[in-house]
Enzyme design. Structure first.
Site, PDB file in Angstrom:
ATOM      1  N   HIS A  24     -49.064  -4.425  -0.275  1.00  0.00           N
ATOM      2  CA  HIS A  24     -48.868  -3.403   0.757  1.00  0.00           C
ATOM      3  C   HIS A  24     -50.369  -3.221   1.538  1.00  0.00           C
ATOM      4  CE1 HIS A  24     -47.288   0.845   2.208  1.00  0.00           C
ATOM      5  NE2 HIS A  24     -47.999   0.328   2.876  1.00  0.00           N
ATOM      6  N   HIS A  26     -51.971  -3.337   5.502  1.00  0.00           N
ATOM      7  CA  HIS A  26     -51.920  -3.579   7.136  1.00  0.00           C
ATOM      8  C   HIS A  26     -53.066  -4.323   7.556  1.00  0.00           C
ATOM      9  CE1 HIS A  26     -48.348  -0.496   7.330  1.00  0.00           C
ATOM     10  NE2 HIS A  26     -48.905  -0.277   6.364  1.00  0.00           N
ATOM     11  N   HIS A 204     -41.357   1.148   4.764  1.00  0.00           N
ATOM     12  CA  HIS A 204     -41.963   2.361   4.172  1.00  0.00           C
ATOM     13  C   HIS A 204     -40.945   3.381   4.349  1.00  0.00           C
ATOM     14  CE1 HIS A 204     -45.610   0.058   5.423  1.00  0.00           C
ATOM     15  NE2 HIS A 204     -46.547   1.335   5.456  1.00  0.00           N
ATOM     16  N   GLU A 207     -42.724   8.299   2.126  1.00  0.00           N
ATOM     17  CA  GLU A 207     -44.154   8.484   2.171  1.00  0.00           C
ATOM     18  C   GLU A 207     -44.093  10.104   2.729  1.00  0.00           C
ATOM     19  OE1 GLU A 207     -46.329   6.386   5.257  1.00  0.00           O
ATOM     20  OE2 GLU A 207     -48.538   6.725   4.201  1.00  0.00           O
ATOM     21  N   ASP A 285     -53.085  -0.326   1.409  1.00  0.00           N
ATOM     22  CA  ASP A 285     -52.549   0.388   2.649  1.00  0.00           C
ATOM     23  C   ASP A 285     -53.570  -0.003   3.865  1.00  0.00           C
ATOM     24  OD1 ASP A 285     -50.522   1.369   4.126  1.00  0.00           O
ATOM     25  OD2 ASP A 285     -50.792   3.609   3.405  1.00  0.00           O
ATOM     26  N   ASP A 286     -54.379   0.663   4.428  1.00  0.00           N
ATOM     27  CA  ASP A 286     -55.462   0.690   5.376  1.00  0.00           C
ATOM     28  C   ASP A 286     -56.766   0.863   4.618  1.00  0.00           C
ATOM     29  OD1 ASP A 286     -53.477   0.600   7.669  1.00  0.00           O
ATOM     30  OD2 ASP A 286     -52.455   2.245   6.560  1.00  0.00           O
TER      31      ASP A 286
HETATM   32  N1  LIG Z   1     -49.451   4.423   5.556  1.00  0.00           N
HETATM   33  C1  LIG Z   1     -48.772   4.089   6.589  1.00  0.00           C
HETATM   34  N2  LIG Z   1     -47.471   4.543   6.849  1.00  0.00           N
HETATM   35  C2  LIG Z   1     -46.810   4.435   8.004  1.00  0.00           C
HETATM   36  N3  LIG Z   1     -47.262   3.512   8.984  1.00  0.00           N
HETATM   37  C3  LIG Z   1     -48.403   2.920   8.818  1.00  0.00           C
HETATM   38  N4  LIG Z   1     -49.009   1.882   9.377  1.00  0.00           N
HETATM   39  C4  LIG Z   1     -50.206   1.829   8.866  1.00  0.00           C
HETATM   40  N5  LIG Z   1     -50.422   2.388   7.698  1.00  0.00           N
HETATM   41  C5  LIG Z   1     -49.325   3.187   7.540  1.00  0.00           C
HETATM   42 ZN   LIG Z   2     -48.471   1.432   4.992  1.00  0.00          ZN
END
Ligand SMILES: Nc1ncnc2[nH]cnc12
Ligand SMILES: [Zn+2]
Length: 341
Positions: A24, A26, A204, A207, A285-286
């Site tokens: 996971h 991005h 997703h 969350e 994630d990011d």
């Molecule tokens: N954690 C996340 N949840 C939803 N969309 C995303 N796009 C990038 N990170 C995300």
């Molecule tokens: Zn994500």
């Protein structure tokens, strides 16, 4: 200290050398402020920050939407094939440094095509870096095209059309962006078409959205994995279903903290997920926005929950069993974990 470790430092060293997969991530969320500044200058794109420090200070979010607003703004510096190559190569170097052996990367083509950057530019840059990492370092990868759920299903259909000439390079489709108010049911048809093309499916769900969105992702989209899935724990029947079906959850501890999905890392549900028999994994994630790559995520949650050696090994094993690797490849990685542990 948890069973098996004499100190936090020993656990940190164990995590650092544990073979793992990241499921996971991005790629646009790995854009470090330094690269953002460099690309803004190279491409003549104005950004509303005077320094790298100012960018980092802006990374204080109270929910998912706060983050997304800044994430879509950040990606505006990405224009050329070389930009996407450098972005992806920088992430892969970090992943290798964390002893990640396999990555499954999300990209958001609609965040680029709506700015006039072609689908082929995006995919050429990303895949050049992926191919290089595989050839030079044996780091394997899968690529997952995400649809932005705040846009329409027709827009997602057009994006899938644009992807068709490159479908050999795409392994799956996913669903991301603003969750609440954009349930999986909105994308039932485009996911069915992706499935008919032989693509893997993820979304997703849970969350910020309710457990019902996780159920919709399973029942209507027929996903192979759930990204996040935290709020599944609110529904015991759903937890039993996920556990019995062995559905992989790609959990992102630092993201959860930064986006206020959890108030405190000590309250993170990861151990409860494992105890409930869920196939949870740890992911970043990011990472540029949330303060750490995959090892930092393992580290933060392991420290807060005092995770044991057996729990860390289970998480790493889940990362390969939940991957889209072929069975013999998965088995090879699982054997490496067993040899290490
Ligand atoms: N954690 C996340 N949840 C939803 N969309 C995303 N796009 C990038 N990170 C995300
Ligand atoms: Zn994500």
């Amino acid at each position: 200290m948890a069973e098996g470790f004499a100190s936090a430092a020993e656990r940190a060293a164990f995590i650092a050398r544990l073979p793992k997969a990241e499921l996971h991530l991005h790629i646009e969320g790995s854009l470090e402020p330094e690269l953002m500044f460099g690309l803004a200058q190279r491409n003549g794109v104005a950004i509303p920050f005077a320094s790298v420090e100012e960018v980092r200070e802006a990374y204080a979010f109270s929910n998912l939407q706060d983050f997304l607003d800044i994430y879509y703004q950040g990606m505006r510096v990405l224009l050329t094939e070389q930009d996407f190559y450098e972005l992806t190569a920088a992430y892969l170097a970090r992943a290798r440094g964390d002893n990640v052996r396999h990555v499954e990367i999300f990209f958001d083509p609609q965040g680029h095509t709506e700015r006039g950057v072609s689908f082929s530019t995006v995919i050429a840059g990303i895949t050049r870096a992926l191919d290089e990492a595989r050839e030079q370092h044996g780091l394997t990868s899968k690529l997952i095209l995400c649809f932005l759920r705040h846009l329409s299903e027709a827009d997602a259909e057009a994006t899938l059309d644009a992807a068709l000439p490159f479908v050999e390079r795409i392994d799956g489709v996913g669903l991301d962006s603003s969750e609440v108010g954009h349930p999986p049911s909105k994308f039932e048809r485009v996911f069915a078409r992706a499935r008919s093309l032989g693509l893997k499916l993820v979304a997703h769900a849970g969350e910020e959205g309710p457990p019902a969105y996780v159920e919709e992702a399973l029942d209507l989209l027929k996903v192979d994995r759930i990204d996040h899935g935290n709020r599944s724990l609110e529904d015991p029947a759903l937890v039993r279903r996920l556990a019995e079906a062995g559905v992989c959850l790609t959990v992102c501890p630092l993201s959860n903290l930064k986006l206020c999905v959890v108030d405190d890392m000590a309250a993170h549900p990861l151990r409860r997920m494992l105890e409930a028999g869920l196939a949870a994994t740890v992911n970043s994630d990011d990472p540029s926005y949330f303060g750490g790559y995959v090892n930092a995520n393992y580290q933060a949650v392991a420290d807060a929950l005092d995770l044991s050696r057996a729990e860390l090994v289970a998480l790493a094993r889940n990362s390969f069993t939940g991957s889209f690797l072929e069975q013999n490849e998965r088995d090879r990685h699982l054997a490496a974990i067993d040899a290490y542990a």
